[in-house]
Design an enzyme around this catalytic site. Structure first.
Site, short mmCIF file in Angstrom:
data_model
loop_
_atom_site.label_atom_id
_atom_site.label_comp_id
_atom_site.label_asym_id
_atom_site.label_seq_id
_atom_site.Cartn_x
_atom_site.Cartn_y
_atom_site.Cartn_z
N HIS A 1 -5.05 -1.63 2.40
CA HIS A 1 -4.95 -1.49 3.84
C HIS A 1 -3.67 -0.72 4.15
CE1 HIS A 1 -7.49 -5.40 4.53
NE2 HIS A 1 -8.25 -4.32 4.52
N TYR B 1 0.35 -4.08 1.06
CA TYR B 1 0.29 -4.97 -0.11
C TYR B 1 -1.00 -5.79 -0.13
CZ TYR B 1 5.13 -3.56 -0.43
OH TYR B 1 6.27 -2.79 -0.52
N HIS B 2 -2.13 -5.08 0.10
CA HIS B 2 -3.45 -5.70 0.03
C HIS B 2 -4.32 -4.98 -0.99
CE1 HIS B 2 -3.17 -7.25 4.50
NE2 HIS B 2 -2.32 -7.85 3.68
N PRO B 3 -3.87 -4.78 -2.24
CA PRO B 3 -4.71 -4.06 -3.20
C PRO B 3 -5.95 -4.86 -3.57
CG PRO B 3 -2.82 -5.02 -4.31
CD PRO B 3 -2.60 -5.23 -2.85
#
Length: 437
Positions: free
Chosen positions: A165, A365-367
């Site tokens: 994201h 930081y939404h891998p």
């Protein structure tokens, strides 16, 4: 909102989502701005995601309710649980039948091995899980041979389909005094005392995190949002340039020039975030040495639609900031200084915002997606519908990497759900009764 949507919320589980106990006047202005723009105030975990909301927080009685606190700590005395600290997994071990039989890891300078009687569960996240699989010989055969890693299973999809994201950070407004979070608020001894005595005040919430919004999409289903907006009650200059700029990752010269006028000034940011980015990246090996981090290529904006969507999101954020509840009632003024590197473009034109996006986009930081779940017909699938790794036995992946398509909101709760569901699948496969919560 919770009371109106009881059918959408579980009860009695280990993780608690509670209402915020503290907020600034900005949150009220933000919610009223949404209503002014024709959106409802919503519970994003209820029947409708489009709208404006207070930020949900996993906390209990004013204390952060992390997964470690909610799941691991209560189980810490179980005889069948051992947590190894300062341990670095280097490889999943397989026998000649491609069955996962254990893991190898480094701890305190020593190489150790743990064997599994039944299964190995890989739950290292969307970056480390594919990295460990590749180091273990599970991945694209050509890539493994390039790094002289013995091939266990040729799986082209390992490390591919990287999704995130991405957010545009730095859209900044100043406001009248005391309308937003303040650095001095945080270090106020009265607030420290308030927290320890009553579990109230600014220490009960992540600093600056106030609200969220999701706008209608212009492509496909309009109620499947392609943009989320995060309200942060503070500017990048809230700490007078002490450490926040470095923490976010701004180049020093850009930060010093662009944010000098707002150093120490009360204000807020609205960060548009792509919830359905079309670009795809990858995780690949940089070396066959487990200590060498993998190559992370998010490949942002490889699809031009993502830039166009961001420009639409920036324009909507500007409408929020210009609404009467923020502009007139709280004195919100947009920080319209030309961004260094984009000064040659007409301010607030589409070309200028495209340049702004190129300079100011970052990860949220939404891998996700790098070991995706897929049917056998998909050559880039990595795990099946029970999270078992193709071509192997006794190995599952349980984390955000198994998502075929990233969810249109934060990953915290969905990843916990994946873990909960995986626990049930494992119990089912081994004939262990499932105890309802």
């Amino acid at each position: 909102m919770l009371a109106l949507n009881v059918d959408y919320h579980g009860k009695g589980g280990p993780l608690v989502v509670d209402d915020k106990r503290w907020w600034t006047p900005l949150l009220n202005g933000f919610l009223k701005a949404g209503q002014h723009l024709g959106y409802n105030i919503i519970d994003p975990n209820g029947p409708e995601q489009i709208g404006f909301s207070v930020a949900d927080i996993t906390h209990r009685d004013g204390i952060r309710g992390s997964v470690a606190v909610s799941y691991i700590r209560p189980a810490s005395n179980r005889p069948n649980l051992h947590v190894a600290f300062n341990a670095y997994v280097t490889q999943v071990l397989f026998d000649e039948n491609k069955r996962a039989i254990g893991v190898r890891f480094e701890q305190n300078g020593k190489l150790r091995t743990v064997l599994a009687r039944r299964e190995v569960i890989l739950s290292a996240g969307a970056v480390a899980s594919p990295h460990i699989l590749l180091l273990s010989g599970v991945g694209p055969i050509k890539h493994l041979r390039e790094h002289k890693i013995p091939v266990v299973v040729d799986l082209p999809g390992v490390g591919q389909n990287f999704q995130d994201h991405p957010s545009v950070y730095g859209l900044t407004w100043t406001v009248s005094k005391s309308a937003s979070s303040s650095f001095f608020n945080l270090i106020n001894p009265a607030h420290v005392l308030q927290y320890f005595q009553d579990k109230q005040g600014p220490f009960t919430t992540p600093f600056g995190v106030e609200g969220n919004a999701w706008s209608l999409a212009e492509e496909g289903d309009p109620h499947w949002p392609d943009l989320q907006y995060l309200l942060i009650s503070g500017t990048p200059g809230i700490d007078y340039g002490t450490f926040l700029g470095d923490l976010i990752g701004f180049r020093k010269e850009l930060y010093d020039e662009y944010y000098r006028p707002v150093l120490g000034v009360d204000g807020f940011c609205i960060g548009p975030m792509l919830t359905r980015a079309k670009s795809r990246g990858s995780i690949t090996l940089a070396s066959n040495d487990p200590r060498v981090p993998p190559n992370i290529d998010p490949n942002y904006f490889s699809h031009p639609d993502d830039v166009r969507t961001f420009i639409r999101g920036i324009k909507f954020a500007l409408k929020i900031g210009a609404s009467p509840s923020l502009k007139d009632e709280l004195g919100a003024r947009f920080h319209d200084k030309p961004l260094p590197g984009c000064e040659h473009l007409i301010i607030e034109s589409d070309e200028y915002w495209a340049c702004f996006v190129a300079h100011m986009s970052t990860t949220t930081y939404h891998p996700a997606g790098t070991c995706k779940m897929a049917p056998p017909s998909d050559p880039y699938g990595v795990v099946d519908h029970r999270l078992k790794v193709r071509g192997t036995h006794g190995l599952r992946v349980v984390d955000a990497s198994i998502m075929p398509l990233i969810v249109s909101g934060n990953l915290n709760a969905p990843v916990i759900m994946i873990g909960e569901r995986a626990a049930d699948l494992i119990k089912e496969d081994w004939g262990i009764p499932i105890t309802p919560l």
